[in-house]
Design an enzyme around this catalytic site. Structure first.
Site, PDB file in Angstrom:
ATOM      1  N   GLU A  51      -5.694 -95.427 -40.169  1.00 51.70           N
ATOM      2  CA  GLU A  51      -4.897 -95.757 -38.991  1.00 51.70           C
ATOM      3  C   GLU A  51      -4.505 -94.520 -38.191  1.00 51.70           C
ATOM      4  O   GLU A  51      -4.188 -93.474 -38.747  1.00 51.70           O
ATOM      5  CB  GLU A  51      -3.621 -96.494 -39.403  1.00 51.70           C
ATOM      6  CG  GLU A  51      -2.817 -96.963 -38.193  1.00 51.70           C
ATOM      7  CD  GLU A  51      -1.482 -97.570 -38.558  1.00 51.70           C
ATOM      8  OE1 GLU A  51      -1.050 -98.487 -37.852  1.00 51.70           O
ATOM      9  OE2 GLU A  51      -0.870 -97.104 -39.546  1.00 51.70           O
TER      10      GLU A  51
ATOM     11  N   HIS B 170       3.535 -91.725 -35.014  1.00 52.89           N
ATOM     12  CA  HIS B 170       3.946 -93.118 -35.159  1.00 52.89           C
ATOM     13  C   HIS B 170       4.933 -93.567 -34.100  1.00 52.89           C
ATOM     14  O   HIS B 170       4.946 -94.725 -33.703  1.00 52.89           O
ATOM     15  CB  HIS B 170       4.556 -93.368 -36.544  1.00 52.89           C
ATOM     16  CG  HIS B 170       5.013 -94.777 -36.734  1.00 52.89           C
ATOM     17  ND1 HIS B 170       6.333 -95.147 -36.642  1.00 52.89           N
ATOM     18  CD2 HIS B 170       4.320 -95.907 -36.970  1.00 52.89           C
ATOM     19  CE1 HIS B 170       6.439 -96.458 -36.827  1.00 52.89           C
ATOM     20  NE2 HIS B 170       5.235 -96.945 -37.034  1.00 52.89           N
TER      21      HIS B 170
ATOM     22  N   HIS C 200      -2.581 -97.172 -44.094  1.00 48.06           N
ATOM     23  CA  HIS C 200      -1.458 -97.125 -43.163  1.00 48.06           C
ATOM     24  C   HIS C 200      -0.978 -95.683 -42.973  1.00 48.06           C
ATOM     25  O   HIS C 200      -0.364 -95.101 -43.868  1.00 48.06           O
ATOM     26  CB  HIS C 200      -0.323 -98.003 -43.705  1.00 48.06           C
ATOM     27  CG  HIS C 200       0.829 -98.151 -42.778  1.00 48.06           C
ATOM     28  ND1 HIS C 200       2.101 -97.732 -43.112  1.00 48.06           N
ATOM     29  CD2 HIS C 200       0.918 -98.679 -41.536  1.00 48.06           C
ATOM     30  CE1 HIS C 200       2.924 -98.005 -42.118  1.00 48.06           C
ATOM     31  NE2 HIS C 200       2.234 -98.572 -41.146  1.00 48.06           N
TER      32      HIS C 200
END
Length: 336
Positions: free
Chosen positions: A54, A69, A27
């Site tokens: 990711e 993000h 992640h």
């Protein structure tokens, strides 16, 4: 041309990776140890044995897919200090309002609270320990493919198309921009291509499959609460009928953790029927996020979290801030 041909060969995953063994999705990289989405965090996750790394992707003002993000630059960079007059009426600084050259001038750090200036996770990497430069999707692909070449491994991408409806309202097509980069580097040719595309918006995943001709793997992310910006009704899609409908487009689902398992006050796991229904629809299930420093309510430990996910709820894969902990737990299970 030679570079692309070599990359294309490297992108073909060994058949065993697509068998039944669990995958570890890092992640934002090894974000429990290093600033999220920094290349060092990706390198650390790679070295810790993650199967997929990711990338959250947004667009810059000059339409470059950027690994970030949020659609906002504040909370992770010094944009407010360097460009104090560039915030919108809501007080936020949006990546889409800055060119890539401008964004490259910023110093990024561990995520911090805009109100207090303190790190979101106090025991993680310190704010003053290291600053880095935000990078593009293309730069990260070249970085990962370089590691694959030098190590002989084939760690894949886990690429999230962030807020397509927001970008559309800004007159931008983030889905097409992301597809173009991935396609140029050989991803999406078939199900063995080492890349998952993930999104909270079903309409975008349908575009990848039907409009762009993406033959690789697609994953629907589920949120809790209200429907998504494109009208995706997560509660309806989480039913057996909804999951069957999803299987016409996607290959896997990423439910928010409470849809899969919760814990009572005594620390006992209580699993839902979500995973069983998803498997009945032919869908792979990944969930998380595993955070050693932010466990679900009443969950007693990281080990208990993994135990509940894999051995009780029956998920296929895990998404984690701490790839080493997930890799080690899975190795222990295999040894037993």
């Amino acid at each position: 041309m030679k570079y692309y041909c070599l990359c294309f060969v490297l992108l073909m995953l060994p058949a065993s990776l697509w068998a039944e063994e669990p995958h570890v999705f890092a992640h934002r990289g090894a974000s429990g140890y290093l600033p999220e989405h920094s290349l060092p965090a990706k390198a650390m996750a790679y070295a810790q044995g993650a199967d997929f790394l990711e990338q959250d992707v947004v667009l810059t003002k000059d339409n470059v897919p950027l690994v970030l993000h949020d659609t906002h630059l504040d909370g992770i960079t010094d944009v407010a200090r360097r460009f104090p007059d560039r915030k919108r009426k809501d007080g936020r600084y949006y990546a889409i309002d800055f060119t890539l050259d401008e964004i490259k001038q910023l110093n990024a750090t561990q995520r911090f609270s805009r109100k207090t200036g303190k790190p979101v996770y106090a025991e993680r990497f310190p704010l003053d320990g290291y600053t880095y430069q935000l990078h593009t999707l293309e730069e990260e692909i070249r970085f990962i493919q370089g590691l694959n070449m030098s190590t002989g491994q084939n760690v894949g991408l886990f690429t999230e198309v962030k807020k397509p409806s927001f970008h559309q309202a800004e007159g931008r097509d983030i889905a097409k921009a992301v597809f173009d980069v991935l396609n140029r580097y050989g991803y999406g040719a078939d199900k063995k291509s080492a890349c998952w595309i993930q999104c909270f918006e079903l309409n975008t995943l349908k575009r990848f499959r039907n409009e762009f001709g993406w033959k690789g793997n697609l994953m629907m992310i589920f949120s809790g609460g209200k429907p998504g910006p494109d009208g995706s009704d997560y509660d309806a899609l989480a039913t057996a009928a909804g999951l069957k409908q999803l299987s016409e487009t996607v290959d896997g689902v990423f439910p928010n953790l409470p849809r899969v398992v919760t814990w009572d006050k005594s620390g006992q796991a209580e699993c839902s029927e979500f995973t069983e229904a998803a498997h009945a629809a032919g869908l792979r299930v990944v969930t998380g996020v595993v955070r050693r420093d932010d466990l679900p309510k009443h969950c007693p430990s990281v080990a208990a979290l993994h135990e509940a996910l894999f051995n009780q709820a029956g998920v296929d894969d895990v998404c984690t801030d701490f790839p080493d902990l997930s890799v080690e737990w899975l190795k222990t299970q295999q040894a037993d």
